[in-house]
Design a protein around this motif. Structure first.
Motif, mmCIF file in Angstrom:
data_model
loop_
_atom_site.group_PDB
_atom_site.id
_atom_site.type_symbol
_atom_site.label_atom_id
_atom_site.label_comp_id
_atom_site.label_asym_id
_atom_site.label_seq_id
_atom_site.Cartn_x
_atom_site.Cartn_y
_atom_site.Cartn_z
ATOM 1 N N GLY A 1 0.781 -1.219 0.000
ATOM 2 C CA GLY A 1 0.000 0.000 0.000
ATOM 3 C C GLY A 1 0.815 1.271 0.000
ATOM 4 N N GLY A 2 2.129 1.150 -0.137
ATOM 5 C CA GLY A 2 2.998 2.312 -0.148
ATOM 6 C C GLY A 2 3.404 2.694 -1.552
ATOM 7 N N SER A 3 4.296 3.688 -1.656
ATOM 8 C CA SER A 3 4.757 4.122 -2.969
ATOM 9 C C SER A 3 6.095 4.840 -2.844
ATOM 10 C CB SER A 3 3.735 5.068 -3.624
ATOM 11 O OG SER A 3 3.581 6.251 -2.856
ATOM 12 N N VAL A 4 6.815 4.895 -3.954
ATOM 13 C CA VAL A 4 8.094 5.610 -4.041
ATOM 14 C C VAL A 4 7.871 6.909 -4.789
ATOM 15 C CG1 VAL A 4 10.417 5.549 -5.054
ATOM 16 C CG2 VAL A 4 9.501 3.534 -3.888
ATOM 17 N N ARG A 5 8.457 7.978 -4.290
ATOM 18 C CA ARG A 5 8.218 9.298 -4.848
ATOM 19 C C ARG A 5 8.675 9.405 -6.299
ATOM 20 N NH1 ARG A 5 9.212 14.875 -1.717
ATOM 21 N NH2 ARG A 5 7.866 13.652 -0.330
ATOM 22 N N ASP A 6 9.869 8.940 -6.627
ATOM 23 C CA ASP A 6 10.399 9.081 -7.980
ATOM 24 C C ASP A 6 11.177 7.822 -8.349
ATOM 25 O OD1 ASP A 6 11.389 9.943 -10.414
ATOM 26 O OD2 ASP A 6 12.969 11.198 -9.525
ATOM 27 N N PRO A 7 10.496 6.755 -8.734
ATOM 28 C CA PRO A 7 11.194 5.505 -9.041
ATOM 29 C C PRO A 7 12.245 5.650 -10.134
ATOM 30 C CG PRO A 7 8.830 5.147 -8.862
ATOM 31 C CD PRO A 7 9.031 6.628 -8.866
ATOM 32 N N ALA A 8 11.943 6.435 -11.153
ATOM 33 C CA ALA A 8 12.874 6.563 -12.277
ATOM 34 C C ALA A 8 14.207 7.175 -11.858
ATOM 35 C CB ALA A 8 12.233 7.412 -13.381
ATOM 36 N N GLY A 9 14.179 8.033 -10.856
ATOM 37 C CA GLY A 9 15.412 8.692 -10.424
ATOM 38 C C GLY A 9 16.015 8.095 -9.174
ATOM 39 N N ALA A 10 15.601 6.885 -8.819
ATOM 40 C CA ALA A 10 16.023 6.316 -7.548
ATOM 41 C C ALA A 10 17.429 5.705 -7.580
ATOM 42 C CB ALA A 10 15.026 5.250 -7.097
ATOM 43 N N VAL A 11 17.928 5.343 -8.760
ATOM 44 C CA VAL A 11 19.245 4.711 -8.849
ATOM 45 C C VAL A 11 20.315 5.788 -9.003
ATOM 46 C CG1 VAL A 11 20.715 3.110 -10.119
ATOM 47 C CG2 VAL A 11 18.272 2.623 -9.854
ATOM 48 N N SER A 12 21.314 5.744 -8.120
ATOM 49 C CA SER A 12 22.360 6.762 -8.086
ATOM 50 C C SER A 12 23.736 6.117 -8.234
ATOM 51 C CB SER A 12 22.289 7.529 -6.759
ATOM 52 O OG SER A 12 23.369 8.418 -6.624
ATOM 53 N N ARG A 13 24.629 6.785 -8.925
ATOM 54 C CA ARG A 13 25.995 6.295 -9.122
ATOM 55 C C ARG A 13 26.820 6.509 -7.852
ATOM 56 N NH1 ARG A 13 29.153 6.093 -13.763
ATOM 57 N NH2 ARG A 13 31.119 5.042 -13.345
ATOM 58 N N ALA A 14 27.419 5.465 -7.347
ATOM 59 C CA ALA A 14 28.259 5.549 -6.148
ATOM 60 C C ALA A 14 29.656 6.019 -6.539
ATOM 61 C CB ALA A 14 28.316 4.195 -5.447
ATOM 62 N N ARG A 15 29.786 7.308 -6.792
ATOM 63 C CA ARG A 15 31.069 7.859 -7.242
ATOM 64 C C ARG A 15 32.092 7.955 -6.118
ATOM 65 N NH1 ARG A 15 30.324 13.416 -9.961
ATOM 66 N NH2 ARG A 15 29.542 13.846 -7.876
ATOM 67 N N HIS A 16 31.627 7.950 -4.875
ATOM 68 C CA HIS A 16 32.543 8.137 -3.748
ATOM 69 C C HIS A 16 32.724 6.857 -2.933
ATOM 70 C CE1 HIS A 16 31.230 12.340 -4.654
ATOM 71 N NE2 HIS A 16 32.505 12.550 -4.472
ATOM 72 N N CYS A 17 32.639 5.721 -3.619
ATOM 73 C CA CYS A 17 32.952 4.420 -3.019
ATOM 74 C C CYS A 17 32.095 4.176 -1.768
ATOM 75 C CB CYS A 17 34.446 4.344 -2.726
ATOM 76 S SG CYS A 17 35.472 4.864 -4.128
#
Length: 330
Positions: free
Chosen positions: A271-287
């Motif tokens: 019954g929940g939801s994610v605000r912005d699924p399309a933008g949820a994946v982020s690059r781990a540039r800082h290890c």
């Protein structure tokens, strides 16, 4: 017992032109500005970053007197890292292969240990409850938070700095990763009621760490992925408009996307939801610092948040944030 994030600090290198060779001390970071004029000459860059971020989170400077007495005995430090001393090891190896052992300064030898950055932060601040270092690719920053929460909930300390630091080895993946350190101050305390909680960024409401193995076909096992991500989604308790961040390196992009999709699906079923699924994946540039940087950003944004660090090997670690309520850790 609620665990509160009461403060945060970070120093992070931004992408620079390709012609930069990434060797030596990073030009973006001025140790004197953060640490004072002396006392850091023989410390590795990753240690300097950690001292800057940790002391910034605590609202103090490295050159100020450390805590003493009872407050120091109830104050701990836990640090996550992936590459913190890789540069030190490489320089020592090169020196031994060329000049020999006589070319290594005794003052620099302690930097050989992976525990050195966290130990230096504990010395600087006066933390005497414990100083622990966790070493894992990508996920170590959020694992430090999990360790700190467990220590607080079991009475090992009343306040803990959970931190991460990394200095990327020169030439690593074409310099598409960058140096950084981040820290959050975690405290034991009751959940603030309406109008209270001044100085509280957020409450940590849950956490989980799992490994998603590959099946016989070489892909992530669907059942294991669904089970793990179902546990992650459950941390949000069926909340709507959850701020979700799944942070991972380029090599784990497919895995990160699969985790995002599975968490979104499981949350919707509750019954929940994610605000912005399309933008949820982020690059781990800082290890290993990336997850902690995302955690700080979510804490400052407010609302219910889930941050997940994923590694190429299939390890995932998640932390949930919200208004301080009862914690549930697994």
């Amino acid at each position: 017992m609620t665990v509160l994030i009461t403060a945060a600090g970070a120093v992070a290198e931004e992408p620079r032109p390709a012609e930069g060779d990434g060797t030596g001390a990073a030009a973006w970071f001025d140790p004197a500005a953060h640490l004072g004029r002396r006392g850091w000459k023989y410390l590795s860059p990753a240690t300097r970053y950690l001292l800057a971020a940790g002391n910034q989170a605590l609202g103090r400077r490295h050159d100020e007197p450390p805590l003493t007495g009872a407050p120091a005995e109830r104050f701990g430090v836990v640090t996550g890292t992936q590459y913190a001393i890789a540069g030190v090891h490489r320089r020592m190896d090169d020196t031994l292969a060329t000049t020999g052992v006589q070319g290594i300064s005794p003052a620099q030898v302690p930097a050989f240990s992976m525990n050195t950055p966290g130990s230096q932060l504990a010395i600087s601040t006066g933390a005497r409850a414990f100083s622990v270092t966790l070493t894992n690719p990508v996920t170590a920053g959020l694992e430090a938070v999990q360790f700190a929460v467990t220590a607080l909930r079991t009475g090992r300390a009343d306040r803990v700095v959970a931190a991460a630091t990394d200095q990327v080895p020169a030439g690593e993946e074409g310099r598409d990763r960058y140096d950084a350190a981040a820290a959050v101050v975690l405290s034991r305390g009751p959940a603030p009621v309406s109008g209270e909680g001044v100085g509280v960024l957020a409450g940590i409401t849950g956490g989980i760490s799992r490994f998603v193995h590959r099946g016989a076909d070489g892909d992530r096992d669907p059942a294991a992925l669904a089970a793990s991500c179902g546990r992650v989604a459950a941390l949000a308790g069926g909340a709507r408009n959850v701020r979700l961040v799944v942070s991972g390196p380029a090599a784990a992009a497919e895995f990160g996307g699969a985790v995002r999709d599975a968490v979104v699906e499981s949350l919707a079923e509750a019954g929940g939801s994610v605000r912005d699924p399309a933008g949820a994946v982020s690059r781990a540039r800082h290890c290993s610092v990336s997850g902690l940087l995302e955690l700080i950003a979510l804490a400052r944004a407010g609302g219910t948040g889930l941050v997940v660090s994923v590694s190429e090997s299939g390890h995932l670690t998640a932390i949930a944030l919200d208004a301080p309520v009862q914690s549930e850790f697994h």
